[in-house]
Design a protein around this motif. Structure first.
Motif, PDB file in Angstrom:
ATOM      1  N   UNK A  28     -13.275   4.883 -48.532  1.00  0.00           N
ATOM      2  CA  UNK A  28     -13.659   3.925 -47.911  1.00  0.00           C
ATOM      3  C   UNK A  28     -11.949   3.504 -47.915  1.00  0.00           C
ATOM      4  N   UNK A  29     -10.652   4.575 -48.279  1.00  0.00           N
ATOM      5  CA  UNK A  29      -9.353   3.822 -47.392  1.00  0.00           C
ATOM      6  C   UNK A  29      -8.773   5.528 -47.684  1.00  0.00           C
ATOM      7  N   UNK A  30      -8.929   6.350 -47.606  1.00  0.00           N
ATOM      8  CA  UNK A  30      -8.741   8.401 -47.504  1.00  0.00           C
ATOM      9  C   UNK A  30      -7.445   8.314 -48.380  1.00  0.00           C
ATOM     10  N   UNK A  31      -7.668   8.282 -49.598  1.00  0.00           N
ATOM     11  CA  UNK A  31      -7.661   8.359 -50.247  1.00  0.00           C
ATOM     12  C   UNK A  31      -8.871   8.657 -51.729  1.00  0.00           C
ATOM     13  N   UNK A  74      -4.718  10.490 -47.037  1.00  0.00           N
ATOM     14  CA  UNK A  74      -5.052  10.472 -45.672  1.00  0.00           C
ATOM     15  C   UNK A  74      -5.788   9.202 -45.241  1.00  0.00           C
ATOM     16  N   UNK A  75      -4.928   8.167 -45.897  1.00  0.00           N
ATOM     17  CA  UNK A  75      -4.509   6.744 -45.372  1.00  0.00           C
ATOM     18  C   UNK A  75      -4.635   6.119 -44.065  1.00  0.00           C
ATOM     19  N   UNK A  76      -3.513   7.569 -43.460  1.00  0.00           N
ATOM     20  CA  UNK A  76      -3.266   6.999 -42.291  1.00  0.00           C
ATOM     21  C   UNK A  76      -3.683   7.691 -40.761  1.00  0.00           C
ATOM     22  N   UNK A  77      -4.959   8.621 -41.708  1.00  0.00           N
ATOM     23  CA  UNK A  77      -5.439   9.126 -40.135  1.00  0.00           C
ATOM     24  C   UNK A  77      -6.544   8.077 -40.914  1.00  0.00           C
ATOM     25  N   UNK A  78      -7.771   8.732 -39.032  1.00  0.00           N
ATOM     26  CA  UNK A  78      -8.673   8.096 -38.356  1.00  0.00           C
ATOM     27  C   UNK A  78      -9.548   8.005 -39.331  1.00  0.00           C
ATOM     28  N   UNK A  97     -14.706  16.067 -46.045  1.00  0.00           N
ATOM     29  CA  UNK A  97     -14.565  15.385 -46.451  1.00  0.00           C
ATOM     30  C   UNK A  97     -15.042  13.904 -45.241  1.00  0.00           C
ATOM     31  N   UNK A  98     -15.046  13.117 -45.810  1.00  0.00           N
ATOM     32  CA  UNK A  98     -15.071  11.885 -44.913  1.00  0.00           C
ATOM     33  C   UNK A  98     -14.319  10.479 -45.325  1.00  0.00           C
ATOM     34  N   UNK A  99     -14.002   9.935 -43.939  1.00  0.00           N
ATOM     35  CA  UNK A  99     -13.476   8.721 -43.949  1.00  0.00           C
ATOM     36  C   UNK A  99     -14.076   7.550 -43.498  1.00  0.00           C
ATOM     37  N   UNK A 100     -14.773   6.548 -44.144  1.00  0.00           N
ATOM     38  CA  UNK A 100     -15.363   5.727 -43.454  1.00  0.00           C
ATOM     39  C   UNK A 100     -14.879   4.160 -43.950  1.00  0.00           C
ATOM     40  N   UNK A 101     -14.376   3.954 -43.822  1.00  0.00           N
ATOM     41  CA  UNK A 101     -13.304   2.189 -43.836  1.00  0.00           C
ATOM     42  C   UNK A 101     -14.417   1.117 -43.461  1.00  0.00           C
TER      43      UNK A 101
END
Length: 101
Positions: A28-31, A74-78, A97-101
């Motif tokens: 949820x934060x790209x880390x 990867x917090x600076x990425x979409x 992997x998935x970034x989902x904020x």
């Protein structure tokens, strides 16, 4: 048993090399953190690419054997799907992997 199912089963049985875990997934934060467990002394190359193949992270760790823990930001990425590629010896392993904020 379908042909596709047989293929997946056979592929899983033939896989050898390091165990790669990436967590939390989704983030949820790209880390992200990762753990690699190996059985041979080799250099490890870790790369993360987005869905169009653009490299967003890369790291090399020299001569690892046993368990290695690391992290990447990867917090600076979409938000979205990314692919983690681990090259170890002459083999390449991937994880989604998935970034989902």
């Amino acid at each position: 048993m379908s042909l596709a199912y047989r293929y997946e089963l056979e592929s899983a049985e033939r896989e050898v090399g390091p165990e790669l875990m990436v967590y939390p997934n989704p983030s949820n934060d790209g880390k992200f953190s990762y753990t690699v467990e190996t059985t041979a002394l080799e250099d490890m190359h870790l790369m993360v690419v987005d869905v169009v193949g653009k490299q967003v992270y890369a790291a090399t760790v020299k001569q690892i054997n046993g368990q290695y823990k690391g992290s990447f930001d990867l917090s600076k990425y979409s938000d979205g799907l990314y692919i983690v590629r681990l090259q170890y010896g002459n083999q390449t392993y991937t994880r989604k992997i998935v970034i989902r904020r």
